[in-house]
Design an enzyme around this catalytic site. Structure first.
Site, short mmCIF file in Angstrom:
data_model
loop_
_atom_site.label_atom_id
_atom_site.label_comp_id
_atom_site.label_asym_id
_atom_site.label_seq_id
_atom_site.Cartn_x
_atom_site.Cartn_y
_atom_site.Cartn_z
N GLY A 12 0.54 5.20 -9.50
CA GLY A 12 -0.86 5.37 -9.88
C GLY A 12 -1.27 4.59 -11.12
N SER A 13 -0.54 3.51 -11.44
CA SER A 13 -0.96 2.76 -12.64
C SER A 13 -2.31 2.08 -12.42
CB SER A 13 0.11 1.75 -13.07
OG SER A 13 0.21 0.69 -12.16
N ASN A 14 -2.59 1.65 -11.19
CA ASN A 14 -3.93 1.11 -10.91
C ASN A 14 -4.98 2.21 -10.99
OD1 ASN A 14 -4.24 -1.86 -10.03
ND2 ASN A 14 -2.31 -1.21 -9.08
N ILE A 88 -5.45 4.31 7.55
CA ILE A 88 -6.66 5.14 7.48
C ILE A 88 -7.14 5.43 8.90
CG2 ILE A 88 -9.04 5.25 6.62
CD1 ILE A 88 -6.89 5.21 4.40
N ASN A 102 -9.17 -1.71 -0.19
CA ASN A 102 -7.74 -1.62 -0.51
C ASN A 102 -7.36 -2.80 -1.40
OD1 ASN A 102 -4.93 -0.82 -0.21
ND2 ASN A 102 -4.71 -2.54 1.20
N HIS A 104 -4.04 -5.24 -2.02
CA HIS A 104 -2.73 -5.59 -1.48
C HIS A 104 -2.06 -6.57 -2.44
CE1 HIS A 104 0.28 -5.86 1.63
NE2 HIS A 104 0.35 -7.15 1.37
#
Ligand code: GAR
Length: 187
Positions: A12-14, A88, A102, A104
């Protein structure tokens, strides 16, 4: 106030970077973070940052009305996949047309598709001796990594770069550009 909901599966750093960037912004807010991993590190980040975070399982995700209703309840202007690893379901794509994006960690269409995520992508790039890699921000459709591309940025790879070095370079691009591109989409 525009609302973002983030889906994340891991560190979850983004997610943290996006949350922090928009804390300084009076018009865009991360309303919630949803995760499919009960012990994902993103949950601790959200607790520290004061952002509501929720866990869901595969059954809830793949077609339950309750999940759709929960998502709709956040009234998202954008649903952001930030290191989210499940496909999804079409029900969600239909419910939020052009509202799911998203990131990537490669230059799609290279190194996309099922099973291509995180370090696996960087290892494939390294194994092929590519001289550059990058990030792709794209809309989400029913197929992994195939929706329309919104933005790409590149970074050079040195022959001496390890897989971890490549990952670091790519993460830097993600931290720099993902919030900016999200903001552009919401303006
Ligand atoms: C990011 O590099 C993101 O691009 C990638 O997972 C990482 C998550 O890092 N996503 C994929 O590989 C999707 N196929 P984070 O949890 O620290 O944000």
């Amino acid at each position: 106030m525009k609302s973002i909901v983030i889906l994340a599966s891991g560190s979850g750093s983004n997610a943290e970077n996006i949350i922090s960037q928009f804390k300084k912004n009076g018009t865009i807010k991360v309303t919630a973070v949803l995760t499919n991993k009960q012990n994902a590190a993103v949950l601790q980040r959200c607790e520290r940052l004061g952002v509501p975070a929720f866990y869901f399982n595969r059954e809830a995700f793949s077609g339950s009305e309750a999940f759709l209703d929960m998502l709709k309840g956040f009234n998202p202007d954008l649903i952001v996949l930030a290191g989210f690893l499940w496909k999804i379901p079409s029900q969600l794509i239909l419910a939020f047309p052009d509202k799911i994006i998203n990131i990537h960690p490669a230059l799609l269409p290279k190194y996309g598709g099922k099973g291509m995520y995180g370090a696996k992508v960087h290892k494939a790039v390294k194994d092929n001796s590519d001289v550059e890699t990058g990030i792709t921000i794209h809309y989400v459709n029913e197929n992994y990594d195939e929706g329309a591309i919104i933005f790409q940025a590149k970074t050079a790879i040195e022959p001496s770069d390890s897989v971890e070095d490549i990952a670091k370079k790519v993460h830097q691009l993600e931290y720099e550009y993902f919030p900016k591109e999200i903001e552009k989409l919401l303006l």
